[in-house]
Design a protein around this motif. Structure first.
Motif, PDB file in Angstrom:
ATOM      1  N   THR A   1     -43.390 -40.644  55.881  1.00  0.00           N
ATOM      2  CA  THR A   1     -43.567 -40.768  57.365  1.00  0.00           C
ATOM      3  C   THR A   1     -42.478 -40.998  58.296  1.00  0.00           C
ATOM      4  OG1 THR A   1     -45.857 -41.623  57.033  1.00  0.00           O
ATOM      5  CG2 THR A   1     -45.091 -41.928  59.193  1.00  0.00           C
ATOM      6  N   ALA A   2     -41.620 -42.030  57.628  1.00  0.00           N
ATOM      7  CA  ALA A   2     -40.161 -42.341  58.336  1.00  0.00           C
ATOM      8  C   ALA A   2     -39.238 -41.235  58.442  1.00  0.00           C
ATOM      9  CB  ALA A   2     -39.538 -43.324  57.712  1.00  0.00           C
ATOM     10  N   ASN A   3     -39.319 -40.276  57.517  1.00  0.00           N
ATOM     11  CA  ASN A   3     -38.542 -38.981  57.338  1.00  0.00           C
ATOM     12  C   ASN A   3     -39.092 -37.815  58.364  1.00  0.00           C
ATOM     13  OD1 ASN A   3     -36.452 -39.862  55.496  1.00  0.00           O
ATOM     14  ND2 ASN A   3     -37.660 -39.263  53.893  1.00  0.00           N
ATOM     15  N   MET A   4     -40.239 -37.986  58.536  1.00  0.00           N
ATOM     16  CA  MET A   4     -41.083 -37.166  59.501  1.00  0.00           C
ATOM     17  C   MET A   4     -40.800 -37.411  60.812  1.00  0.00           C
ATOM     18  SD  MET A   4     -42.326 -34.277  58.220  1.00  0.00           S
ATOM     19  CE  MET A   4     -43.021 -33.886  59.894  1.00  0.00           C
ATOM     20  N   ILE A   5     -40.657 -38.625  61.160  1.00  0.00           N
ATOM     21  CA  ILE A   5     -40.353 -39.070  62.448  1.00  0.00           C
ATOM     22  C   ILE A   5     -39.166 -38.743  62.901  1.00  0.00           C
ATOM     23  CG2 ILE A   5     -40.081 -41.222  63.613  1.00  0.00           C
ATOM     24  CD1 ILE A   5     -42.413 -42.357  62.538  1.00  0.00           C
ATOM     25  N   SER A   6     -38.076 -38.943  62.103  1.00  0.00           N
ATOM     26  CA  SER A   6     -36.726 -38.747  62.358  1.00  0.00           C
ATOM     27  C   SER A   6     -36.312 -37.313  62.354  1.00  0.00           C
ATOM     28  CB  SER A   6     -35.848 -39.482  61.250  1.00  0.00           C
ATOM     29  OG  SER A   6     -35.842 -38.916  59.981  1.00  0.00           O
ATOM     30  N   LEU A   7     -37.026 -36.411  61.569  1.00  0.00           N
ATOM     31  CA  LEU A   7     -36.889 -35.084  61.508  1.00  0.00           C
ATOM     32  C   LEU A   7     -37.300 -34.383  62.584  1.00  0.00           C
ATOM     33  CD1 LEU A   7     -37.437 -34.244  57.965  1.00  0.00           C
ATOM     34  CD2 LEU A   7     -35.251 -33.613  58.914  1.00  0.00           C
ATOM     35  N   GLY A   8     -38.549 -34.737  63.038  1.00  0.00           N
ATOM     36  CA  GLY A   8     -39.245 -34.107  64.229  1.00  0.00           C
ATOM     37  C   GLY A   8     -38.722 -34.659  65.659  1.00  0.00           C
ATOM     38  N   THR A   9     -37.924 -35.813  65.739  1.00  0.00           N
ATOM     39  CA  THR A   9     -37.527 -36.307  66.797  1.00  0.00           C
ATOM     40  C   THR A   9     -36.142 -35.343  66.836  1.00  0.00           C
ATOM     41  OG1 THR A   9     -38.372 -38.575  66.562  1.00  0.00           O
ATOM     42  CG2 THR A   9     -36.493 -38.194  68.091  1.00  0.00           C
ATOM     43  N   TYR A  10     -35.377 -35.457  65.882  1.00  0.00           N
ATOM     44  CA  TYR A  10     -34.270 -34.520  65.747  1.00  0.00           C
ATOM     45  C   TYR A  10     -34.317 -33.215  66.263  1.00  0.00           C
ATOM     46  CZ  TYR A  10     -30.432 -31.690  63.959  1.00  0.00           C
ATOM     47  OH  TYR A  10     -29.683 -30.795  63.933  1.00  0.00           O
ATOM     48  N   LEU A  11     -35.434 -32.296  65.841  1.00  0.00           N
ATOM     49  CA  LEU A  11     -35.740 -31.021  65.999  1.00  0.00           C
ATOM     50  C   LEU A  11     -35.928 -30.747  67.657  1.00  0.00           C
ATOM     51  CD1 LEU A  11     -36.097 -28.283  64.758  1.00  0.00           C
ATOM     52  CD2 LEU A  11     -38.739 -28.778  64.760  1.00  0.00           C
ATOM     53  N   MET A  12     -36.776 -31.704  68.004  1.00  0.00           N
ATOM     54  CA  MET A  12     -37.272 -31.563  69.510  1.00  0.00           C
ATOM     55  C   MET A  12     -36.070 -31.898  70.392  1.00  0.00           C
ATOM     56  SD  MET A  12     -41.214 -32.123  69.494  1.00  0.00           S
ATOM     57  CE  MET A  12     -41.401 -33.365  68.354  1.00  0.00           C
ATOM     58  N   LEU A  13     -35.197 -32.879  70.054  1.00  0.00           N
ATOM     59  CA  LEU A  13     -34.064 -33.336  70.986  1.00  0.00           C
ATOM     60  C   LEU A  13     -32.981 -32.179  71.091  1.00  0.00           C
ATOM     61  CD1 LEU A  13     -33.540 -37.252  70.323  1.00  0.00           C
ATOM     62  CD2 LEU A  13     -34.736 -36.033  72.300  1.00  0.00           C
ATOM     63  N   THR A  14     -32.842 -31.445  69.949  1.00  0.00           N
ATOM     64  CA  THR A  14     -31.738 -30.851  69.656  1.00  0.00           C
ATOM     65  C   THR A  14     -31.984 -29.148  69.969  1.00  0.00           C
ATOM     66  OG1 THR A  14     -31.832 -30.754  67.263  1.00  0.00           O
ATOM     67  CG2 THR A  14     -30.548 -32.267  68.424  1.00  0.00           C
ATOM     68  N   GLU A  15     -33.121 -28.741  69.108  1.00  0.00           N
ATOM     69  CA  GLU A  15     -33.122 -27.082  69.000  1.00  0.00           C
ATOM     70  C   GLU A  15     -34.429 -26.856  69.943  1.00  0.00           C
ATOM     71  OE1 GLU A  15     -33.633 -25.790  64.976  1.00  0.00           O
ATOM     72  OE2 GLU A  15     -31.912 -27.158  64.484  1.00  0.00           O
TER      73      GLU A  15
END
Length: 215
Positions: free
Chosen positions: A57-71
């Motif tokens: 869950t922690a990894n999905m939170i960081s990956l999802g946030t990164y994806l939507m902030l950058t791409e």
């Protein structure tokens, strides 16, 4: 790994001294009542709880946030304006990343032919769930991230009788997070250039080592 196992072993030892009212504490009490004390099983349970209940869950939170902030800032904006879209955003994030490949190990119970190749009965099979979740025969334009896709038929939690036991909790945690984050912190952005971030390419569970943000 040795350090982590040592920590969990000390945790179990402390609970054996004074059983607590939680899953491990209750297992210790139950084992003593049955006369079948199994420290190895307790250690495996503790390790599974840590990996399944936190790491994924922690990894999905960081990956999802990164994806939507950058791409995909348009997805962040959509969630900012319509938090109720978090349910489908989470399903698309799960499909898009499929971070836990180890969930798809199986044994063929009989001879099975797949793509012209026969898999003999008794053979071990390792399936790439990530490839399945990018299958164009199942998902239209699978390389595209789209929170409006509305597809829940992904393999992020495995498939069949051996699906992830905690998937409903994981969905709830992620939906609450993504329905709240961009709405409550509308100015959220990366605190460092994206190219400085590193990903867990070597890990059993894919994710990010860290995600510094500011607002």
């Amino acid at each position: 790994m040795l350090s982590l196992v040592g920590y969990l072993d000390k945790l179990i030892a402390a609970k054996e001294e004074q059983p607590t009212d939680d899953l491990l504490g209750r297992q210790i009490v139950k084992q003593r009542e049955s006369g079948q004390v199994d420290r190895g099983a307790l250690l495996s349970t503790a390790f599974l709880l840590l990996i399944g209940g936190h790491e994924t869950t922690a990894n999905m939170i960081s990956l999802g946030t990164y994806l939507m902030l950058t791409e995909h800032p348009e997805a962040a904006q959509a969630l900012r304006e319509h938090p109720e879209k978090a349910e489908w955003a989470v399903e698309e994030l799960l499909r898009y990343f499929t971070i836990a490949e180890f969930a798809m190990a199986r044994v063929a119970l009989e001879d099975v032919e797949v793509g012209g190749t026969v898999i003999p009965a008794g053979s071990g099979v390792l399936m790439l769930a990530n490839a399945g979740d990018r299958d164009p025969e199942v998902f239209e334009d699978p390389e595209r991230f789209d929170i409006e896709r509305g597809a829940r038929n992904h393999l992020a939690f495995g498939y069949g009788a051996h699906q992830c036991l905690g998937q409903n909790l994981a969905r709830a945690e992620l939906e609450i997070f993504f329905a709240t984050l961009f709405h409550k912190v509308p100015t959220l952005k990366l605190a460092v250039p994206a190219e400085q971030l590193s990903f867990k390419e070597e890990a059993a569970v894919y994710g990010m080592h860290e995600l510094p943000v500011t607002w």
